[in-house]
Design an enzyme around this catalytic site. Structure first.
Site, PDB file in Angstrom:
ATOM      1  N   HIS A 105       0.819  -1.214   0.000  1.00 54.00           N
ATOM      2  CA  HIS A 105       0.000   0.000   0.000  1.00 54.00           C
ATOM      3  C   HIS A 105       0.853   1.264   0.000  1.00 54.00           C
ATOM      4  CE1 HIS A 105       1.045  -0.440   4.221  1.00 54.00           C
ATOM      5  NE2 HIS A 105       0.638   0.792   4.456  1.00 54.00           N
ATOM      6  N   ASP A 107       0.377   4.943   1.927  1.00 57.08           N
ATOM      7  CA  ASP A 107      -0.451   5.476   3.010  1.00 57.08           C
ATOM      8  C   ASP A 107      -1.374   6.579   2.493  1.00 57.08           C
ATOM      9  OD1 ASP A 107       0.700   3.838   4.973  1.00 57.08           O
ATOM     10  OD2 ASP A 107       2.376   5.227   5.221  1.00 57.08           O
ATOM     11  N   HIS A 259       4.671   0.058   0.246  1.00 56.60           N
ATOM     12  CA  HIS A 259       5.361  -0.718   1.281  1.00 56.60           C
ATOM     13  C   HIS A 259       4.450  -1.792   1.848  1.00 56.60           C
ATOM     14  CE1 HIS A 259       3.408   2.648   3.317  1.00 56.60           C
ATOM     15  NE2 HIS A 259       3.380   1.919   4.421  1.00 56.60           N
ATOM     16  N   ARG A 274       4.404   6.613  13.959  1.00 62.62           N
ATOM     17  CA  ARG A 274       4.384   7.139  12.578  1.00 62.62           C
ATOM     18  C   ARG A 274       3.720   8.496  12.503  1.00 62.62           C
ATOM     19  NH1 ARG A 274       0.764   4.257   8.122  1.00 62.62           N
ATOM     20  NH2 ARG A 274      -0.446   6.180   8.161  1.00 62.62           N
TER      21      ARG A 274
HETATM   22  C1  SIN Z   1       2.890   1.185   7.878  1.00 66.75           C
HETATM   23  O1  SIN Z   1       2.411   0.589   6.908  1.00 66.75           O
HETATM   24  O2  SIN Z   1       2.726   2.368   8.053  1.00 66.75           O
HETATM   25  C2  SIN Z   1       3.719   0.414   8.894  1.00 66.75           C
HETATM   26  C3  SIN Z   1       4.786  -0.418   8.293  1.00 66.75           C
HETATM   27  C4  SIN Z   1       5.468  -1.260   9.330  1.00 66.75           C
HETATM   28  O3  SIN Z   1       5.011  -1.333  10.468  1.00 66.75           O
HETATM   29  O4  SIN Z   1       6.474  -1.903   8.988  1.00 66.75           O
END
Ligand code: SIN
Length: 293
Positions: A105, A107, A259, A274
């Site tokens: 995805h 974000d 990611h 985050r």
């Molecule tokens: C995320 O997708 O924001 C988190 C990625 C992760 O926890 O590795």
């Protein structure tokens, strides 16, 4: 003159930056150097950081306004700009989003103005697992066959957070959104191929998490095209795998990468904070090339 040391992490995406303390104020020239590395490499890994939530937020804000995650219960009480991503439970309740991103995805592609980038800071890391996978959405587009590029260049797709929430809440990994949360995140439409606002490079903007359908084509064709594009984005030889080290702050460009979190054994603690920087409405390839003519 360069103030930081910048080292490539893979052929297609990512650099490591050392020699920078993000807790200290950066002057405009230093900030411009970091911003340039971010725009050019789509993913920057800052090593050996020690950041309080205020410092994490202050550095993130230099790139723009910050988003507040739709499930407010997983943000820090005093700092709603910080989303807690964690597999830890306290008193039987998750302290953060337990399944954040266990699929490919970008974000906030479900927002009308999707995110510019996300800054994920490692607070507690497991002894095993917990890696994050990244791919370049520019390289994904560039490496598509010409006939697929021609097919998708002018198309739009729908992105829907509530659709993802239904899947995750049905499989028990995330609470169901309440009516207000659902009303605040209606489906949105974005081009399938977007143009990066800073570099002008095209990027494939279809992802496994939030893209529900391609508009203007029969349903079966939409399903087929999405499947083809998702398989292409995540082909194994395109992936950079980030194995986290204590003190890592990873900043990825949501307009240029996708990611995927790989997870870790449930008995091991993983706690990440985050911030998510707001972006702008994506511009499609067709619109950008018409404007250039
Ligand atoms: C995320 O997708 O924001 C988190 C990625 C992760 O926890 O590795």
């Amino acid at each position: 003159m360069a103030f930081a040391t910048i080292t490539p992490l893979s052929d297609r995406v990512g650099v490591e930056i050392t020699g920078v303390d993000l807790a200290a104020p950066l002057d405009d020239a230093q900030f411009a150097e970091l911003r340039d590395a971010f725009d050019r490499h789509s993913l920057v890994v800052f090593r050996d950081q020690r950041l309080t939530p205020d410092q994490h937020i202050a550095f993130s804000r230099r790139f723009g306004e910050l988003e507040i995650y739709p499930l407010r219960q997983f943000t820090l009480a005093e700092h709603p700009e910080i989303l807690i991503v964690s597999n830890v439970y306290e008193d039987g309740k998750p302290i953060g989003l337990t399944d954040a991103g266990s699929y490919w995805h970008s974000d906030s592609s479900y927002r009308p103005e999707p995110s510019l980038g996300s800054l994920l800071f490692a607070h507690e890391l497991p002894a095993q697992g917990g890696d994050t996978l990244f791919v370049s959405a520019h390289a994904a587009y560039d490496s598509l066959p010409a006939h697929v590029k021609n097919r998708i260049g002018g198309l739009d797709a729908e992105h829907d957070y509530a659709w993802r929430n239904t899947i995750q809440s049905t499989n028990g990994t995330r609470p169901k959104m309440d009516d207000a949360q659902r009303a605040a995140t209606p489906p949105v439409i974005h081009p399938v191929v977007t143009v990066h606002p800073a570099t002008g490079r095209p990027a494939l903007f279809v992802n496994e998490a939030f893209t529900t359908r391609i508009l203007g084509v029969p349903e079966a064709e939409s399903r087929e095209l999405i499947a083809l594009l998702l398989e292409h984005v995540s082909r194994p030889d395109a992936i950079y795998r980030h194995a986290w080290k204590p003190g890592d702050l990873v900043f990825w460009d949501n307009r240029a990468t996708q990611h995927h979190a790989t997870g870790c054994p449930p008995e091991m603690r993983r706690v990440m904070y985050r911030t998510t920087v707001k972006g702008s409405a994506p511009v499609g390839l067709g619109v950008a090339s018409a404007a250039a003519r």
